[in-house]
Design an enzyme around this catalytic site. Sequence first.
Site, mmCIF file in Angstrom:
data_model
loop_
_atom_site.group_PDB
_atom_site.id
_atom_site.type_symbol
_atom_site.label_atom_id
_atom_site.label_comp_id
_atom_site.label_asym_id
_atom_site.label_seq_id
_atom_site.Cartn_x
_atom_site.Cartn_y
_atom_site.Cartn_z
ATOM 1 N N SER A 1 -32.034 59.310 24.242
ATOM 2 C CA SER A 1 -31.321 58.392 23.350
ATOM 3 C C SER A 1 -31.837 58.316 21.915
ATOM 4 O O SER A 1 -31.223 57.644 21.087
ATOM 5 C CB SER A 1 -31.336 56.977 23.937
ATOM 6 O OG SER A 1 -30.445 56.867 25.003
ATOM 7 N N LYS B 1 -32.593 48.666 16.035
ATOM 8 C CA LYS B 1 -31.705 48.782 17.199
ATOM 9 C C LYS B 1 -31.632 47.432 17.910
ATOM 10 O O LYS B 1 -32.657 46.765 18.058
ATOM 11 C CB LYS B 1 -32.246 49.871 18.140
ATOM 12 C CG LYS B 1 -31.341 50.199 19.318
ATOM 13 C CD LYS B 1 -31.888 51.358 20.164
ATOM 14 C CE LYS B 1 -30.936 51.713 21.298
ATOM 15 N NZ LYS B 1 -31.418 52.860 22.107
ATOM 16 N N SER C 1 -28.103 56.737 23.293
ATOM 17 C CA SER C 1 -27.613 55.402 23.074
ATOM 18 C C SER C 1 -27.890 54.863 21.670
ATOM 19 O O SER C 1 -27.257 53.895 21.271
ATOM 20 C CB SER C 1 -28.260 54.456 24.081
ATOM 21 O OG SER C 1 -29.656 54.345 23.840
#
Lengths: 503, 95
Positions: free
Chosen positions: A192, A78, A168
């Site tokens: 998330s 990420k 997210s």
Amino acid sequence: MTDLTKLTLTEARDGLRAKAFSATELAEAHIAAVESARLLNAYVLETPEIALKQAAVSDARLAKGEGGALEGLPLGIKDLYCTAGTRTTACSNILGNFVPTYESTVTSQLWRDGAVMLGKLNNDEFAMGSSNETSCFGNVINPWRREGSNMGVGSAGVEGTYLVPGGSSGGSSSAVAANLCLAATATDTGGSIRQPAAFTGTVGIKPTYGRCSRWGIVAFASSLDQAGPIGKSVRDCAVMLRSMSGHDPKDTTSVDIAVPDYEQAIGRSVKGMKIGIPKEYRIDGMPAEIEKLWQDGINWLKAAGAEIVNISLPHTKYALPAYYIVAPAEASSNLARYDGVRYGLREQGRDIADMYEKTRAAGFGREVKRRIMIGTYVLSAGYYDAYYLRAQKVRTLIKKDFEDVFAAGVHAILTPATPSAAFGIGEKGSADPVEMYLNDIFTVTVNMAGLPGIAVPAGLDGQGLPLGLQLIGRPFDEETLFALSEVIEQAAGRFPIPSRWWA
Amino acid sequence: MSVDAATVRRVAHLARIALPEGDVAKMQAEINAMLGFVEQLNEVNVDGVEPMTSVMPMAMKKRADVVNDGEIAAQIVKNAPQSEDDYFMVPKVVE
């Protein structure tokens, strides 16, 4: 040879050890898959040269019978994790071309254990979002399609109404579901990791606050942020989490307790465990298929010998509003560092204050600006007690709800992971931000209480889209969550995507 | 509680975010939607409840009081938009 990208992380690990294929072949197969899936926009930066170099090192180690727990296994990272020498942006224009000179503790542990980096994954800007629609690199596409969807690949790219991958960590969930990496790192501040996992038929675990070091991960709300993995199976997440966890002197909130070998918990008996079913999670207007999914989960755990008990977590409904005071307040403080002086974007101004204001206006997206402003407001003189202090008191009560049920002998709590399956792009939150925020209604309580939570896919809805269940555990008892979610995975099966329609 | 346009402008300035006049009304509406949503916290009786300060109770570890890093000025200014001789450069602050 079989398609190496379809293997789970642990299947690939076993294949490498058995010399069925090499780490270089495994990396090459994934690099090709990533290249052919650019339409999904899961990766914001591909690093094939790093992957091949690391794979070559892994092959040398494996040839000698050496290698770590993740030796030669290609992962996606990420873009919130700082990677030394590789651009890290949190998917915000304000970080621009930021190239860290240091490595986050969690990723350094993955490389220590032999993992291979395929690239950096898309996410909502500064992890603020539930649909990956706020990234400065654009939206991520969920590889799942509704039955009879008008979606497909045309001359101009993806056509039709596509679905969001959750957020997210939308790049992470999309990439894992689409077989563009064997597993991915993610972060979870209000859901998330778990909500995107539920939207894509993947497994995601947010460990207990303090289990993973936050050092080198771009901060959103420091008292809520935790790192964790998204993977294709419960076992894969267990292996990933063991490498990611552990005490770090550089993060004073990381906890100095031993990290168990989580994989040993897979297959462990759940007989006699008490599983709480909280009545407050049975919300008005819950789709019948989610009710059914929840009941399926109850039946599977019961069949495995667990005892089901009805519980109450009376402050559940206040978790989301309290979160939307605490998280923006911490964000407004954390994001004060983006001032155009030390790194990232700078816009010229007539004096230093003007430079700050112009830089932050140009660099932050709309969602981030709104949250910073709400946070600034609730912390400002005259409003601090009414908003921030009250929210922190409510947070104490939310945590106490959980402590009470754990003290009464409950080992874990079973809930749906999300109130719906993945929705279409642009469908939510355009008029009222609260509509989007309600996505996190089942996950956010867990962050407020610092507890571990795992989302595991458990079925499909009427449109053929995956749905997930969530298990919430006692502090630092991730092992019980792995044991219980393995029962669900064994009963429900895994949920690989039906077709690679984009390639 | 809700905010008026003047408060939105003041908060934007406190947050050091330039907010064009044309964006004030929309931002005001969004902030008020959020403040309306969190209003329900007033229903909760918080008398005698301690505000949370640490979600996982633990004693903070302290490092030995010794220098353990440094001499990396070039790395520190590497990503700066403008630097000179290992200093960050900013517009003139004091006349």
